[in-house]
Design a protein around this motif. Structure first.
Motif, PDB file in Angstrom:
ATOM      1  N   ALA A   1      22.437  47.868  15.618  1.00  0.00           N
ATOM      2  CA  ALA A   1      23.623  47.422  14.588  1.00  0.00           C
ATOM      3  C   ALA A   1      23.864  45.817  14.523  1.00  0.00           C
ATOM      4  CB  ALA A   1      24.996  47.820  14.833  1.00  0.00           C
ATOM      5  N   ALA A   2      23.318  45.263  15.678  1.00  0.00           N
ATOM      6  CA  ALA A   2      23.555  43.711  15.920  1.00  0.00           C
ATOM      7  C   ALA A   2      22.412  43.015  15.004  1.00  0.00           C
ATOM      8  CB  ALA A   2      23.609  43.258  17.083  1.00  0.00           C
ATOM      9  N   LEU A   3      21.177  43.893  15.450  1.00  0.00           N
ATOM     10  CA  LEU A   3      20.134  43.181  14.732  1.00  0.00           C
ATOM     11  C   LEU A   3      20.125  43.174  13.225  1.00  0.00           C
ATOM     12  CD1 LEU A   3      17.117  44.857  16.808  1.00  0.00           C
ATOM     13  CD2 LEU A   3      17.796  42.454  16.583  1.00  0.00           C
ATOM     14  N   ALA A   4      20.688  44.357  12.718  1.00  0.00           N
ATOM     15  CA  ALA A   4      21.106  44.616  11.318  1.00  0.00           C
ATOM     16  C   ALA A   4      21.971  43.505  10.748  1.00  0.00           C
ATOM     17  CB  ALA A   4      21.564  46.065  11.131  1.00  0.00           C
ATOM     18  N   SER A   5      22.929  43.207  11.546  1.00  0.00           N
ATOM     19  CA  SER A   5      24.046  42.312  11.035  1.00  0.00           C
ATOM     20  C   SER A   5      23.117  40.987  10.732  1.00  0.00           C
ATOM     21  CB  SER A   5      24.969  42.302  11.884  1.00  0.00           C
ATOM     22  OG  SER A   5      24.730  41.500  13.159  1.00  0.00           O
ATOM     23  N   HIS A   6      22.062  40.809  11.547  1.00  0.00           N
ATOM     24  CA  HIS A   6      21.384  39.277  11.530  1.00  0.00           C
ATOM     25  C   HIS A   6      20.354  39.682  10.416  1.00  0.00           C
ATOM     26  CE1 HIS A   6      23.623  38.599  15.281  1.00  0.00           C
ATOM     27  NE2 HIS A   6      23.579  37.329  14.816  1.00  0.00           N
ATOM     28  N   GLY A   7      20.235  40.494   9.472  1.00  0.00           N
ATOM     29  CA  GLY A   7      19.300  40.724   8.447  1.00  0.00           C
ATOM     30  C   GLY A   7      18.205  41.480   8.660  1.00  0.00           C
ATOM     31  N   SER A   8      17.932  42.097  10.073  1.00  0.00           N
ATOM     32  CA  SER A   8      17.042  43.042  10.286  1.00  0.00           C
ATOM     33  C   SER A   8      17.261  44.540  10.096  1.00  0.00           C
ATOM     34  CB  SER A   8      16.249  42.847  11.684  1.00  0.00           C
ATOM     35  OG  SER A   8      16.268  41.462  12.071  1.00  0.00           O
ATOM     36  N   ASP A   9      16.642  45.159   9.274  1.00  0.00           N
ATOM     37  CA  ASP A   9      17.003  46.583   8.894  1.00  0.00           C
ATOM     38  C   ASP A   9      16.435  47.362  10.007  1.00  0.00           C
ATOM     39  OD1 ASP A   9      18.009  48.671   7.878  1.00  0.00           O
ATOM     40  OD2 ASP A   9      16.627  48.932   6.361  1.00  0.00           O
ATOM     41  N   VAL A  10      17.419  47.705  10.959  1.00  0.00           N
ATOM     42  CA  VAL A  10      16.563  48.385  12.249  1.00  0.00           C
ATOM     43  C   VAL A  10      17.490  49.757  12.778  1.00  0.00           C
ATOM     44  CG1 VAL A  10      15.875  48.396  14.656  1.00  0.00           C
ATOM     45  CG2 VAL A  10      15.800  46.307  13.139  1.00  0.00           C
ATOM     46  N   ARG A  11      16.961  50.880  12.769  1.00  0.00           N
ATOM     47  CA  ARG A  11      17.856  52.044  13.120  1.00  0.00           C
ATOM     48  C   ARG A  11      17.574  51.976  14.595  1.00  0.00           C
ATOM     49  NH1 ARG A  11      16.222  56.237   8.765  1.00  0.00           N
ATOM     50  NH2 ARG A  11      14.753  54.438   8.189  1.00  0.00           N
ATOM     51  N   ALA A  12      18.391  52.529  15.372  1.00  0.00           N
ATOM     52  CA  ALA A  12      18.370  52.677  16.898  1.00  0.00           C
ATOM     53  C   ALA A  12      16.924  53.210  17.338  1.00  0.00           C
ATOM     54  CB  ALA A  12      19.595  53.740  17.474  1.00  0.00           C
ATOM     55  N   GLY A  13      16.459  54.321  16.580  1.00  0.00           N
ATOM     56  CA  GLY A  13      15.342  55.044  16.946  1.00  0.00           C
ATOM     57  C   GLY A  13      14.117  54.163  16.936  1.00  0.00           C
ATOM     58  N   GLU A  14      14.268  53.101  15.909  1.00  0.00           N
ATOM     59  CA  GLU A  14      12.926  52.384  15.795  1.00  0.00           C
ATOM     60  C   GLU A  14      13.098  51.145  16.694  1.00  0.00           C
ATOM     61  OE1 GLU A  14      13.217  53.084  10.930  1.00  0.00           O
ATOM     62  OE2 GLU A  14      14.052  51.185  11.763  1.00  0.00           O
ATOM     63  N   LEU A  15      13.893  51.001  17.392  1.00  0.00           N
ATOM     64  CA  LEU A  15      14.015  49.796  18.284  1.00  0.00           C
ATOM     65  C   LEU A  15      12.873  49.507  19.311  1.00  0.00           C
ATOM     66  CD1 LEU A  15      16.071  47.233  19.180  1.00  0.00           C
ATOM     67  CD2 LEU A  15      17.041  48.696  20.540  1.00  0.00           C
ATOM     68  N   VAL A  16      12.990  50.694  19.974  1.00  0.00           N
ATOM     69  CA  VAL A  16      11.625  50.749  20.936  1.00  0.00           C
ATOM     70  C   VAL A  16      10.377  50.515  20.469  1.00  0.00           C
ATOM     71  CG1 VAL A  16      10.454  52.070  22.539  1.00  0.00           C
ATOM     72  CG2 VAL A  16      13.069  52.214  22.414  1.00  0.00           C
ATOM     73  N   ALA A  17      10.151  51.122  19.295  1.00  0.00           N
ATOM     74  CA  ALA A  17       8.666  50.887  18.547  1.00  0.00           C
ATOM     75  C   ALA A  17       8.595  49.203  18.151  1.00  0.00           C
ATOM     76  CB  ALA A  17       8.553  51.720  17.280  1.00  0.00           C
ATOM     77  N   LEU A  18       9.668  48.815  17.595  1.00  0.00           N
ATOM     78  CA  LEU A  18       9.812  47.421  17.210  1.00  0.00           C
ATOM     79  C   LEU A  18       9.219  46.438  18.262  1.00  0.00           C
ATOM     80  CD1 LEU A  18      12.518  46.961  14.644  1.00  0.00           C
ATOM     81  CD2 LEU A  18      10.050  46.512  14.079  1.00  0.00           C
ATOM     82  N   ALA A  19       9.927  46.622  19.284  1.00  0.00           N
ATOM     83  CA  ALA A  19       9.960  45.765  20.729  1.00  0.00           C
ATOM     84  C   ALA A  19       8.567  46.023  21.145  1.00  0.00           C
ATOM     85  CB  ALA A  19      10.873  46.212  21.587  1.00  0.00           C
ATOM     86  N   GLU A  20       7.893  47.137  21.125  1.00  0.00           N
ATOM     87  CA  GLU A  20       6.619  47.417  21.614  1.00  0.00           C
ATOM     88  C   GLU A  20       5.646  46.768  20.954  1.00  0.00           C
ATOM     89  OE1 GLU A  20       6.330  51.671  21.615  1.00  0.00           O
ATOM     90  OE2 GLU A  20       6.618  51.895  23.838  1.00  0.00           O
ATOM     91  N   HIS A  21       5.672  46.545  19.458  1.00  0.00           N
ATOM     92  CA  HIS A  21       4.950  45.775  18.636  1.00  0.00           C
ATOM     93  C   HIS A  21       5.233  44.172  18.800  1.00  0.00           C
ATOM     94  CE1 HIS A  21       4.038  49.648  17.043  1.00  0.00           C
ATOM     95  NE2 HIS A  21       3.107  49.135  16.844  1.00  0.00           N
ATOM     96  N   GLY A  22       6.101  43.916  19.723  1.00  0.00           N
ATOM     97  CA  GLY A  22       6.371  42.183  19.904  1.00  0.00           C
ATOM     98  C   GLY A  22       7.353  41.753  18.741  1.00  0.00           C
ATOM     99  N   ASN A  23       8.020  42.634  17.951  1.00  0.00           N
ATOM    100  CA  ASN A  23       9.058  41.954  16.960  1.00  0.00           C
ATOM    101  C   ASN A  23       9.903  41.173  17.787  1.00  0.00           C
ATOM    102  OD1 ASN A  23      11.916  42.058  15.855  1.00  0.00           O
ATOM    103  ND2 ASN A  23      10.659  42.700  14.141  1.00  0.00           N
ATOM    104  N   PRO A  24       9.881  39.858  17.320  1.00  0.00           N
ATOM    105  CA  PRO A  24      10.600  38.845  18.247  1.00  0.00           C
ATOM    106  C   PRO A  24      12.322  39.125  18.319  1.00  0.00           C
ATOM    107  CG  PRO A  24       9.228  37.714  16.748  1.00  0.00           C
ATOM    108  CD  PRO A  24       9.124  39.031  16.430  1.00  0.00           C
ATOM    109  N   ALA A  25      12.671  39.644  17.304  1.00  0.00           N
ATOM    110  CA  ALA A  25      14.365  39.877  17.187  1.00  0.00           C
ATOM    111  C   ALA A  25      14.698  41.107  18.337  1.00  0.00           C
ATOM    112  CB  ALA A  25      14.836  40.083  15.859  1.00  0.00           C
TER     113      ALA A  25
END
Ligand SMILES: [Zn+2]
Length: 398
Positions: free
Chosen positions: A275-299
């Motif tokens: 939710a915090a990432l989404a409020s900064h403009g990144s459309d992220v659901r909780a289930g996607e957070l881990v995959a995004l981090a694994e791919h090095g998404n800086p936010a």
């Protein structure tokens, strides 16, 4: 193979078979003479007790000891294959059901999708069906079922096995889980929350020499299982380790679903981070957070690191209070690289006193998916292999 630890307390002349059996739980084969020397009991008494234990199947003869001549003396050891354990790990949407031996070795297992929110009866009926299939597939070669261990994703009154106001488990509050399961399997049924069970499984499997361990599960919710002096510490009502609603400094303006302000879970739980990432403009659901981090998404990486710092703030207090030698991080947020771990380490090592951190290891969980199954199996094994339980089985022998 995971073997149970031998109690440090000597037998002090106690003569029961169940007490003698505790000495054999380390799995080491021993002769009657060695058992007599260890306990101070007469050889004749040892012979009677060993025969009684052999009759139960919990102890079996193993290859002869080295001897200078003549017939080698018989040696005896704990036989983990004597009985089986049904180990069940239930999550919000998935389950693992396994049959293990008494040392936690998995003999058969399966994974099944469930919806914990459907309520206890449909979920437990499914578990019972799958368990019967697994037990049937093993046939009569496996030992008889000795007990059932179940981990649930919510608070449980361990003494009754009934869930206590579990937030993600509608319909489960105060449901008699052991009573319902015993209608299918007439054996002891032990129920605990999944974090306690994972703590037990992780400690017994990967940190057997570390008796003071804190296992933290960080995913949707945040909780900890506490092992103190080798034993699970549940507290007065079983809620020890419920860290999710401890207040952290950064949360002065963050509301939590529990009604309080600034809870750890409201800042560092997976939905909160998304939710915090989404409020900064990144459309992220909780289930996607881990995959995004694994791919090095800086936010996502930065958010996980900050969650680690928030968690570290609470864990620094736990370190001062409990002085664990190991903190293990598990749960989905810990699986995305070392970002959460790095945040936790940064704060805990900074904030705790040197004496508490001099020999403190902070590491990711090693048992991955199977900690829940191993812990549920261990919970049952501890129960059915206790001196009193073994003595009761011996008393029932013809
Ligand atoms: Zn809260």
């Amino acid at each position: 193979m995971v073997l149970l630890s031998v109690p440090a307390v000597p037998l002090l002349g106690s003569a029961r078979s169940g007490d003698l059996f505790q000495l054999l739980l380390d799995g080491a084969p021993r002769t009657r003479a060695e058992l007599a020397a260890l306990t101070g009991l007469a050889r004749s008494t040892i012979a009677v007790r060993v025969d009684a234990l052999m009759a139960t199947g919990f102890v079996s003869a193993v290859g002869g000891a080295a001897s200078s001549g003549g017939r080698p003396p018989s040696r005896f050891a704990f036989n983990p294959a004597a009985r089986t354990v049904l180990a069940v790990d239930l999550g919000a949407s998935h389950s693992v059901i396994a049959v293990t031996d008494l040392a936690g070795t998995v003999l058969a297992s399966l994974r099944a999708e469930i919806a914990i929110g459907e309520g206890p009866k449909p979920v437990l009926d499914l578990v019972i069906d799958h368990a019967r299939q697994l037990l049937d597939s093993l046939g009569t070669q496996a030992g008889g079922l000795s007990g059932v261990g179940i981990g649930l994703p919510g608070p449980v009154d361990h003494t009754t096995g009934r869930p206590a106001n579990p937030p993600i488990m509608p319909g489960w509050h105060d449901f008699d889980v052991p009573g319902y399961v015993r209608r299918a399997f007439d054996v002891p049924v032990l129920v605990d929350n999944d974090v306690n069970i994972m703590a037990l499984g992780e400690q017994r499997t990967h940190w057997p020499d570390q008796g003071n361990l804190l296992f933290v599960k960080a995913s949707t919710g945040i909780g900890a299982g506490i092992i103190g002096n080798g034993q699970l510490q549940r507290g007065a009502m079983g809620s020890a380790g419920d860290l999710g609603h401890v207040r952290v400094a950064r949360g002065a303006h963050v509301f939590c679903r529990c009604g309080n302000i600034g809870c750890l879970e409201a800042l560092a739980g997976a939905p909160a981070i998304a939710a915090a990432l989404a409020s900064h403009g990144s459309d992220v659901r909780a289930g996607e957070l881990v995959a995004l981090a694994e791919h090095g998404n800086p936010a996502a990486v930065a958010a996980l690191r900050q969650a680690g710092r928030d968690l570290g703030e609470v864990l620094a207090t736990c370190v001062s209070l409990l002085n664990p030698s190991v903190i293990v991080l598990g749960g989905s947020l810990a699986t995305a690289g070392d970002h959460l771990l790095a945040g936790v380490r940064e704060v805990v090592y900074n904030r705790s006193l040197p004496l508490a951190t001099a020999h403190l290891t902070i590491a990711l969980a090693r048992s991955a998916d199977d900690a829940g199954i191993l812990g549920a199996s261990m919970l049952v094994a501890q129960h059915v292999l206790s001196a009193d339980a073994i003595e009761a089985v011996v008393a029932l022998q013809p």
